[in-house]
Design a protein around this motif. Structure first.
Motif, PDB file in Angstrom:
ATOM      1  N   MET A 216      14.207  21.004  -0.735  1.00 16.14           N
ATOM      2  CA  MET A 216      13.924  22.195  -1.528  1.00 16.14           C
ATOM      3  C   MET A 216      13.926  23.446  -0.651  1.00 16.14           C
ATOM      4  N   VAL A 217      13.352  23.332   0.540  1.00 16.37           N
ATOM      5  CA  VAL A 217      13.326  24.462   1.463  1.00 16.37           C
ATOM      6  C   VAL A 217      14.753  24.883   1.824  1.00 16.37           C
ATOM      7  N   ARG A 218      15.595  23.916   2.135  1.00 18.91           N
ATOM      8  CA  ARG A 218      16.980  24.245   2.480  1.00 18.91           C
ATOM      9  C   ARG A 218      17.701  24.933   1.319  1.00 18.91           C
ATOM     10  N   ASP A 219      17.511  24.407   0.116  1.00 12.93           N
ATOM     11  CA  ASP A 219      18.193  24.998  -1.036  1.00 12.93           C
ATOM     12  C   ASP A 219      17.719  26.424  -1.295  1.00 12.93           C
ATOM     13  N   ALA A 220      16.418  26.675  -1.085  1.00 14.85           N
ATOM     14  CA  ALA A 220      15.888  28.025  -1.278  1.00 14.85           C
ATOM     15  C   ALA A 220      16.441  28.988  -0.237  1.00 14.85           C
ATOM     16  N   VAL A 221      16.575  28.521   1.000  1.00 18.13           N
ATOM     17  CA  VAL A 221      17.140  29.364   2.057  1.00 18.13           C
ATOM     18  C   VAL A 221      18.605  29.670   1.771  1.00 18.13           C
ATOM     19  N   ARG A 222      19.333  28.679   1.279  1.00 19.14           N
ATOM     20  CA  ARG A 222      20.729  28.918   0.911  1.00 19.14           C
ATOM     21  C   ARG A 222      20.854  30.009  -0.149  1.00 19.14           C
ATOM     22  N   ALA A 223      19.821  30.106  -1.013  1.00 18.13           N
ATOM     23  CA  ALA A 223      19.843  31.112  -2.076  1.00 18.13           C
ATOM     24  C   ALA A 223      19.483  32.500  -1.570  1.00 18.13           C
ATOM     25  N   GLY A 224      19.071  32.600  -0.292  1.00 25.24           N
ATOM     26  CA  GLY A 224      18.848  33.909   0.302  1.00 25.24           C
ATOM     27  C   GLY A 224      17.454  34.471   0.143  1.00 25.24           C
ATOM     28  N   VAL A 225      16.462  33.632  -0.194  1.00 20.69           N
ATOM     29  CA  VAL A 225      15.126  34.157  -0.455  1.00 20.69           C
ATOM     30  C   VAL A 225      14.320  34.393   0.815  1.00 20.69           C
ATOM     31  N   GLY A 226      14.663  33.722   1.919  1.00 21.49           N
ATOM     32  CA  GLY A 226      13.896  33.896   3.142  1.00 21.49           C
ATOM     33  C   GLY A 226      14.453  33.048   4.262  1.00 21.49           C
TER      34      GLY A 226
END
Length: 296
Positions: A216-226
């Motif tokens: 989940m962390v990786r997917d969120a980073v891919r989305a550009g959130v942080g």
């Protein structure tokens, strides 16, 4: 020591009573009771506390059961294998593996092993908690940077490390302002010490997302959130194709995956086969090998 009496003791200990053990093992209840009594006399130890309706292992009985049950099983399996002339591993193999490895690689590992050893019934449970291998019936446990345990031995088969990554559009880290971060849970440090091509840098983190899964962390980073700390094996493909930027390596973040098993002389053919299979899958145990195995 009388091995028959020891086997009868373990049968009773496993089933929690003489009656249940007699039914499960097809042995007379009186014979089991006599054998256990003889073993207690020979060892000069009380192995069970006998109540009116309950039978409970003493501390000494529990220790004897934990140390001998698996060994007796392996002796039986070794004798059966020799008697049948069989060379291939067979029987049940229970493994506990950590969440991230299970999500990314264990399915492929399990399938390959099952194809190579069709007579082994492989069962893999996913969990990050510490498990009691003897009590919970595991043959092998895979863990990340495990604490020393005198009752277990093991082999390191994979290495990894943590890196800080972010989307290419995300502002680069600076020493004078906190960086929005995606973290796993709420116990992460508020600063990250990293090594970059230009030297060392301390990044202040302002967590904006706390997620329970590294995927989940990786997917969120891919989305550009942080920005986030992630294993290099999980993001090396993203770094290579420019989906994520590599800011630097987390200092002192070496990760080692160990395959652990009870410390004993006889290692079952099933466990030996699985350890060899891991070695074949990751001959050098590098992050690049794991990344290639995982793929995109």
């Amino acid at each position: 020591m009388d091995l028959v009496a020891l086997a009868d003791f373990n049968l009773v200990a496993r089933h929690g009573g003489f009656g249940k053990a007699a039914r499960a093992g097809g042995r007379p209840k009186a014979t089991l009771s006599r054998r256990v009594a003889e073993l207690e006399l020979a060892l000069d130890l009380r192995l069970f506390e006998r109540g009116a309706r309950n039978l409970k292992l003493t501390e000494e009985g529990r220790a004897l059961h934990e140390r001998t049950a698996a060994l007796l099983t392996e002796l039986d399996e070794t004798a059966a294998t020799i008697a049948s002339g069989a060379e291939k591993p067979r029987g049940r193999l229970r493994i506990s593996a950590p969440l991230l490895l299970s999500q990314t690689a264990m399915g492929k590992i399990a399938a390959g092993f099952a194809l190579k050893y069709p007579d082994v019934r492989l069962e893999i449970t996913t969990e990050d908690r510490a498990v009691d291998m003897i009590e919970e019936g595991y043959d092998l446990v895979i863990r990340v940077n495990p604490d020393p345990d005198e009752s277990l031995v093991g082999r390191a088969f994979l290495h990894d490390r943590l890196v800080v990554v972010a989307s290419p559009d995300f502002p680069r880290a600076a020493a004078d302002r906190p960086v929005p971060g995606v973290v796993r849970g709420f116990s992460n440090p508020q600063t990250w010490n990293i090594t970059t091509s230009e030297g060392h840098l301390t990044i202040s983190i302002e967590p904006i997302l706390a997620l329970s899964s590294i995927i989940m962390v990786r997917d969120a980073v891919r989305a550009g959130v942080g920005a986030a700390r992630l294993p290099i094996s999980l993001v090396s493909h993203d770094i290579a194709d420019g989906t994520l930027l590599h800011w630097g390596d987390i200092d002192g973040s070496d990760i080692t995956l160990w395959a652990l098993y009870p410390s004993r002389r006889l290692l079952s053919a099933r466990v030996s086969a699985f350890l060899d299979f891991l070695k074949q899958a990751f001959p050098n145990g590098t992050p690049d090998e794991l990344a290639a195995y995982i793929g995109r």
